[in-house]
Design a protein around this motif. Structure first.
Motif, PDB file in Angstrom:
ATOM      1  N   CYS A  17       0.847  -1.189   0.000  1.00  0.00           N
ATOM      2  CA  CYS A  17       0.000   0.000   0.000  1.00  0.00           C
ATOM      3  C   CYS A  17       0.887   1.244   0.000  1.00  0.00           C
ATOM      4  CB  CYS A  17      -0.883  -0.029   1.233  1.00  0.00           C
ATOM      5  SG  CYS A  17      -1.786   1.501   1.520  1.00  0.00           S
ATOM      6  N   GLN A  19       0.099   4.063   0.949  1.00  0.00           N
ATOM      7  CA  GLN A  19      -0.252   4.882   2.104  1.00  0.00           C
ATOM      8  C   GLN A  19       0.414   4.382   3.381  1.00  0.00           C
ATOM      9  OE1 GLN A  19      -2.155   7.484   1.294  1.00  0.00           O
ATOM     10  NE2 GLN A  19      -2.130   8.357   3.352  1.00  0.00           N
ATOM     11  N   CYS A  20       0.248   3.083   3.687  1.00  0.00           N
ATOM     12  CA  CYS A  20       0.723   2.554   4.970  1.00  0.00           C
ATOM     13  C   CYS A  20       1.844   1.533   4.822  1.00  0.00           C
ATOM     14  CB  CYS A  20      -0.431   1.929   5.746  1.00  0.00           C
ATOM     15  SG  CYS A  20      -0.996   0.358   5.057  1.00  0.00           S
ATOM     16  N   CYS A  51      -6.706  -1.563   0.215  1.00  0.00           N
ATOM     17  CA  CYS A  51      -5.811  -1.944   1.305  1.00  0.00           C
ATOM     18  C   CYS A  51      -6.655  -2.412   2.484  1.00  0.00           C
ATOM     19  CB  CYS A  51      -4.935  -0.766   1.725  1.00  0.00           C
ATOM     20  SG  CYS A  51      -3.934  -1.155   3.183  1.00  0.00           S
ATOM     21  N   HIS A  53      -5.607  -2.954   5.386  1.00  0.00           N
ATOM     22  CA  HIS A  53      -5.108  -2.336   6.613  1.00  0.00           C
ATOM     23  C   HIS A  53      -5.721  -0.947   6.768  1.00  0.00           C
ATOM     24  CE1 HIS A  53      -2.065  -0.567   9.395  1.00  0.00           C
ATOM     25  NE2 HIS A  53      -2.176  -1.757   9.923  1.00  0.00           N
ATOM     26  N   CYS A  54      -5.679  -0.161   5.705  1.00  0.00           N
ATOM     27  CA  CYS A  54      -6.312   1.168   5.709  1.00  0.00           C
ATOM     28  C   CYS A  54      -7.831   1.049   5.608  1.00  0.00           C
ATOM     29  CB  CYS A  54      -5.812   2.004   4.535  1.00  0.00           C
ATOM     30  SG  CYS A  54      -4.040   2.362   4.531  1.00  0.00           S
TER      31      CYS A  54
HETATM   32 ZN   LIG Z   1      -2.768   0.791   3.570  1.00  0.00          ZN
END
Ligand SMILES: [Zn+2]
Length: 65
Positions: A17, A19-20, A51, A53-54
């Motif tokens: 990802c 982002q994270c 994602c 996770h996000c």
């Molecule tokens: Zn993420």
């Protein structure tokens, strides 16, 4: 053997990802039934990525393993 053979000859990467940095990312795809192998085979992948996770849309980045 058999699975993931398309990337065996080149340097391995991880899809993460943007982002994270988590690798719990998936993307939209079509699977088609392979009667020979008796399993669903990846037919096409699309741009939409998610994602886990996000818990939202993601921009997937390729990083070396
Ligand atoms: Zn993420």
């Amino acid at each position: 053997m058999g699975e993931g053979t398309t990337r065996d000859s080149i340097e391995k990467v991880r899809m993460v990802c943007g982002q994270c940095g988590s690798d719990e990312v998936t993307r939209d795809a079509w699977a088609a039934w392979d009667a020979e192998a008796q399993q669903w085979a990846l037919r096409a992948t699309f741009d939409y990525a998610f994602c886990h996770h996000c818990m939202t849309d993601a921009k997937i980045e390729e990083v070396p393993c």
